[in-house]
Design a protein around this motif. Sequence first.
Motif: not given
Length: 516
Positions: A84-86, A115-119
Motif C-alpha cells: 500500500t503506498a505509504p 518508502l518500502w518500510r513505511m508501508a
Amino acid sequence: MDQLPLLPAGAAPAGASRVRRVRLAGDADFAGFRDAARLLLRDGVAPQDVVWDTGGRPDDLFAAAEAAPSPVGREPEPGAAPRTAPRVTRAFLDAAGAAALHREPGRFRLIYQLLWRMADEPRLLSVASDPDVMRLADLAKAVKRDIHKMHAFVRFRDVPGPDGDAFVAWYEPDHHIVEAAAPFFVKRFASLRWTILTPERSAHWTGAEVLFGPGAAQRDAPEGDPLEELWRSYYASIFNPARLNTDAMRAEMPKRFWKNLPEAALIHDLVATAPARTAAMIEAAPTWPVQRRGAEPPPAPDAGAPDDDPPADLPAIAAAARGCRACPLWEHATQTVPGEGPADARLMVIGEQPGDLEDIAGRPFVGPAGQVFDRALAEAGVGRDRAYVTNAVKHFKFEPRGKRRIHKRPSAGEIHACLPWLERELAAVDPAVVVLLGASAAQAVLGRSVAVTRERGRPFRLADGRWGVIATHPSYILRLQTEDEKRAAFGALVADLRTAAGLLTQDAPGEPSPPA
Ligand code: URA
C-alpha cells in the motif's frame, strides 16, 4: 500529508531478471524517482531488487552488472506482495528531495527502502535512532548545506560584450545541486544576464528563463575582473580583526572554496595582521557609544540563509529579519528596524535606513528626519496612520565619532542584501502606490542609481504594476544650508507626496513611461 498514489498498471513488458533497473533522467531526477517508486511499490519489488541508474554510477555496481535493462511497471513478481503506498509527510518529501541530490550512489535505494518500510511501519520516521532515518537526515542536511554554500560563495565575473555585460561564475558544488540552487540566483540577480558553470551542470539565466546544460571546465570561466577588485576591498573593509576566529572561519568557509573566492587572497594577510589591528581597535574602543540593546532576540539558527519558505505576514517578516546576517550592518546596530503601519495600507513610503534615534527606538522615521516627514505628510493631507513606512535597509549604518554615531550611506551591496525583506514587505502589504524617498530607496526598488532631483515627482509604473513616485529624502532637506533652499525642497516633498496621494484615488490613470 501527500499521498503517493498507485499508478494504474500499464502495458508493462515482462522481463526475465528479478532485478529491475530504473533509469533516471539524471543525477537530480527526483520526479523520475517518485514515478518509478510508485510503480515498484505497486508491483511489490523489494529494495534489494532495484538498481537505480542515473546515467552515471549506478547505486550497486554488482547488481548493475547482473540486471537486465528492464523498465519498471511490468507484471508484478510472482508471489510479490504489492505494498500500500505509504502516506508521506511534507517533511519527508522535503528531506527525500534534498537527499536525492546527494553524491552518495546509494541515495535512491535508501529513499526507496524507507518508502518500502513505511508501508509496514507507518511511524518509522519518528524513530530518530533508526539507521535509515538517520542516514536520510544526514544526506538531506549535507545537501542543504551545500546549497547554502553555493548561494554564499558563487562569485560572478563581469564579461563585457556587444549586447551588454554578462556575468559568469565558476563553482564546484559537492552534490547535484545546480538546479536546486538556481532559483536563488534568479531572484537575486533577475536583471542581470548570468551563467554559472560547474563541472557537471551549467545554468544560464536569459533574463526570462533559466536554461540548464552540461558541465564545463574552469578554463571556460573568465579570470578576475574589476568587480573582483571591488569585492576584495569591500571584504577587507568589513573584516573585523577583533572577531577573528579562524576555526569558525574555516567551518563557515572551508578551504576548498578558497581557490574560487577573490577575497581568499586577502585572508592570509588579514589574519596575520589581526593581532596588531585588534590592539589598535582596543585603543580606539572608547569612541564607540554604548549600544542599548533592546529586546532583540538571538539570531535564528540558520540566520542569513535564504529561505525556501519565506514568511508572508508582517510580524513574521520582521521576526525573520531580526536574524538576518546577509551583510555586516547588524553587528553594530542596536536592533533591526522593520517597517510599520497598516498591513493593508495602499500607500507605502520607503526611506533609506534607520537613523540614530530609529536605531534606538526600533521604529522608522521617529527622529529629526521623521519629524520633517510627518510635517510633509500632514501638509499633503495624508495621515501617517494610513501609510506603511519602511526603509530600504533595516539596520543603522554609522561611523563612530567621539560619542556620536554619524550616519553613513549604505552601499549598493548592503541595499541589495536587504532587498529580500523589502520585497517581502511589498508583497505582504501590496500597496497601490510606493513613494521612494531618496536615492537609496530608489536604487533598492529600481535596481539602478537614480538622480533624485531630476527624476522626482513624476509618477511611473513599477515592474509589478504599482505606481511609483520618487521624492526628496527629508534628511537631505535638513542638510541644506539656507532657509530658502529648505523651504523649496520641503515644498517639493509635499508636492510629491500629494502626487502619490492623488494616485490612490485615480481610477484609470494614464501610462506615463517609467524613468529611463
Ligand atoms: N531616514 C530614513 O531614511 N529612515 C528613517 O527611518 C530615518 C531616517
